[in-house]
Design a protein around this motif. Sequence first.
Motif, mmCIF file in Angstrom:
data_model
loop_
_atom_site.group_PDB
_atom_site.id
_atom_site.type_symbol
_atom_site.label_atom_id
_atom_site.label_comp_id
_atom_site.label_asym_id
_atom_site.label_seq_id
_atom_site.Cartn_x
_atom_site.Cartn_y
_atom_site.Cartn_z
ATOM 1 N N LEU A 80 38.803 43.305 75.516
ATOM 2 C CA LEU A 80 39.553 44.395 76.129
ATOM 3 C C LEU A 80 40.838 44.677 75.342
ATOM 4 O O LEU A 80 41.141 45.832 75.012
ATOM 5 N N TYR A 81 41.574 43.636 75.033
ATOM 6 C CA TYR A 81 42.852 43.778 74.330
ATOM 7 C C TYR A 81 42.660 44.369 72.935
ATOM 8 O O TYR A 81 43.320 45.346 72.554
ATOM 9 N N THR A 82 41.760 43.797 72.168
ATOM 10 C CA THR A 82 41.566 44.281 70.797
ATOM 11 C C THR A 82 40.975 45.685 70.785
ATOM 12 O O THR A 82 41.330 46.497 69.927
ATOM 13 N N SER A 83 40.099 45.982 71.730
ATOM 14 C CA SER A 83 39.530 47.334 71.801
ATOM 15 C C SER A 83 40.611 48.358 72.124
ATOM 16 O O SER A 83 40.649 49.451 71.542
ATOM 17 N N TYR A 84 41.484 48.007 73.042
ATOM 18 C CA TYR A 84 42.573 48.912 73.411
ATOM 19 C C TYR A 84 43.497 49.166 72.209
ATOM 20 O O TYR A 84 43.779 50.326 71.870
ATOM 21 N N THR A 85 43.949 48.101 71.577
ATOM 22 C CA THR A 85 44.896 48.287 70.473
ATOM 23 C C THR A 85 44.239 49.006 69.292
ATOM 24 O O THR A 85 44.863 49.873 68.673
ATOM 25 N N LYS A 86 42.987 48.678 69.001
ATOM 26 C CA LYS A 86 42.291 49.378 67.919
ATOM 27 C C LYS A 86 42.174 50.864 68.228
ATOM 28 O O LYS A 86 42.343 51.704 67.346
ATOM 29 N N SER A 87 41.896 51.186 69.467
ATOM 30 C CA SER A 87 41.771 52.581 69.869
ATOM 31 C C SER A 87 43.088 53.326 69.704
ATOM 32 O O SER A 87 43.122 54.443 69.178
ATOM 33 N N VAL A 88 44.176 52.715 70.142
ATOM 34 C CA VAL A 88 45.488 53.359 70.010
ATOM 35 C C VAL A 88 45.837 53.542 68.538
ATOM 36 O O VAL A 88 46.236 54.635 68.108
ATOM 37 N N VAL A 89 45.675 52.496 67.754
ATOM 38 C CA VAL A 89 46.025 52.555 66.333
ATOM 39 C C VAL A 89 45.168 53.588 65.588
ATOM 40 O O VAL A 89 45.666 54.305 64.718
ATOM 41 N N ALA A 90 43.905 53.689 65.960
ATOM 42 C CA ALA A 90 42.981 54.577 65.244
ATOM 43 C C ALA A 90 43.074 56.042 65.678
ATOM 44 O O ALA A 90 42.742 56.934 64.890
ATOM 45 N N THR A 91 43.520 56.289 66.905
ATOM 46 C CA THR A 91 43.427 57.664 67.419
ATOM 47 C C THR A 91 44.752 58.301 67.812
ATOM 48 O O THR A 91 44.788 59.494 68.103
ATOM 49 N N ARG A 92 45.809 57.545 67.835
ATOM 50 C CA ARG A 92 47.101 58.060 68.287
ATOM 51 C C ARG A 92 48.104 58.052 67.134
ATOM 52 O O ARG A 92 47.862 57.417 66.105
ATOM 53 N N PRO A 93 49.227 58.720 67.294
ATOM 54 C CA PRO A 93 50.246 58.713 66.229
ATOM 55 C C PRO A 93 50.744 57.292 65.929
ATOM 56 O O PRO A 93 50.688 56.404 66.790
ATOM 57 N N ILE A 94 51.247 57.112 64.716
ATOM 58 C CA ILE A 94 51.678 55.782 64.266
ATOM 59 C C ILE A 94 52.729 55.178 65.200
ATOM 60 O O ILE A 94 52.737 53.968 65.425
ATOM 61 N N SER A 95 53.593 56.000 65.761
ATOM 62 C CA SER A 95 54.630 55.484 66.665
ATOM 63 C C SER A 95 54.005 54.763 67.853
ATOM 64 O O SER A 95 54.479 53.698 68.270
ATOM 65 N N GLU A 96 52.928 55.304 68.386
ATOM 66 C CA GLU A 96 52.255 54.688 69.525
ATOM 67 C C GLU A 96 51.521 53.418 69.107
ATOM 68 O O GLU A 96 51.508 52.419 69.835
ATOM 69 N N GLY A 97 50.918 53.438 67.919
ATOM 70 C CA GLY A 97 50.244 52.246 67.418
ATOM 71 C C GLY A 97 51.213 51.097 67.187
ATOM 72 O O GLY A 97 50.930 49.946 67.533
ATOM 73 N N LEU A 98 52.373 51.415 66.643
ATOM 74 C CA LEU A 98 53.390 50.383 66.432
ATOM 75 C C LEU A 98 53.808 49.753 67.757
ATOM 76 O O LEU A 98 53.942 48.535 67.860
ATOM 77 N N ALA A 99 54.005 50.590 68.760
ATOM 78 C CA ALA A 99 54.424 50.090 70.072
ATOM 79 C C ALA A 99 53.325 49.263 70.733
ATOM 80 O O ALA A 99 53.604 48.252 71.383
ATOM 81 N N ALA A 100 52.079 49.664 70.558
ATOM 82 C CA ALA A 100 50.954 48.934 71.166
ATOM 83 C C ALA A 100 50.798 47.536 70.567
ATOM 84 O O ALA A 100 50.406 46.590 71.268
ATOM 85 N N LEU A 101 51.102 47.391 69.288
ATOM 86 C CA LEU A 101 50.941 46.102 68.604
ATOM 87 C C LEU A 101 52.133 45.160 68.774
ATOM 88 O O LEU A 101 51.997 43.946 68.584
ATOM 89 N N LEU A 102 53.278 45.705 69.123
ATOM 90 C CA LEU A 102 54.493 44.890 69.196
ATOM 91 C C LEU A 102 54.384 43.681 70.122
ATOM 92 O O LEU A 102 54.814 42.594 69.746
ATOM 93 N N PRO A 103 53.799 43.798 71.320
ATOM 94 C CA PRO A 103 53.737 42.616 72.195
ATOM 95 C C PRO A 103 53.043 41.419 71.552
ATOM 96 O O PRO A 103 53.443 40.282 71.779
ATOM 97 N N CYS A 104 52.036 41.660 70.747
ATOM 98 C CA CYS A 104 51.311 40.554 70.115
ATOM 99 C C CYS A 104 52.253 39.723 69.252
ATOM 100 O O CYS A 104 52.309 38.500 69.386
ATOM 101 N N TYR A 105 52.990 40.366 68.375
ATOM 102 C CA TYR A 105 53.925 39.646 67.503
ATOM 103 C C TYR A 105 55.006 38.935 68.306
ATOM 104 O O TYR A 105 55.310 37.768 68.074
ATOM 105 N N TRP A 106 55.572 39.668 69.245
ATOM 106 C CA TRP A 106 56.698 39.153 70.011
ATOM 107 C C TRP A 106 56.290 37.947 70.858
ATOM 108 O O TRP A 106 56.984 36.937 70.907
ATOM 109 N N VAL A 107 55.143 38.051 71.510
ATOM 110 C CA VAL A 107 54.674 36.962 72.376
ATOM 111 C C VAL A 107 54.298 35.737 71.542
ATOM 112 O O VAL A 107 54.608 34.609 71.928
ATOM 113 N N TYR A 108 53.642 35.932 70.408
ATOM 114 C CA TYR A 108 53.276 34.782 69.581
ATOM 115 C C TYR A 108 54.520 34.032 69.123
ATOM 116 O O TYR A 108 54.532 32.800 69.079
#
Length: 125
Positions: free
Chosen positions: A6-34
């Motif tokens: 679910l998580y990877t499908s969601y982030t891949k979808s945002v990164v692949a279909t939305r503007p870069i600003s939205e993709g950056l925001a969608a990926l940020l929690p992964c880095y921050w939480v790790y």
Amino acid sequence: MPNTLLYTSYTKSVVATRPISEGLAALLPCYWVYSHVGKCMLELRDKLGDSVERPPQFDAWIDMYAGEEFEKRVKEYIAIVDDVAKDADEETLKMMEKHFVMGCKLEHMFWDQAQDLMQWPAFSG
């Protein structure tokens, strides 16, 4: 694992279909939480010392995500997202927030599934 898909499908979808600003925001929690989890695990490892046996891969994981180099990269990524957000219009900011919050929820679910030993449902037939 279901929540990983679910998580990877969601982030891949945002990164692949939305503007870069939205993709950056969608990926940020992964880095921050790790980074946060790495620091928590380092603190726990230091507290437990050698009283707990663990595979060397666990220590390598902790060292990487609790390390200064990874923290530096996370701070750089946060700065990039902040910089993009400064120039964003109101609608873009709303979408960035939406994807960031969803990323946080999915990140939480990702870790919960490991703690709960979640499995795929068994279907027969």
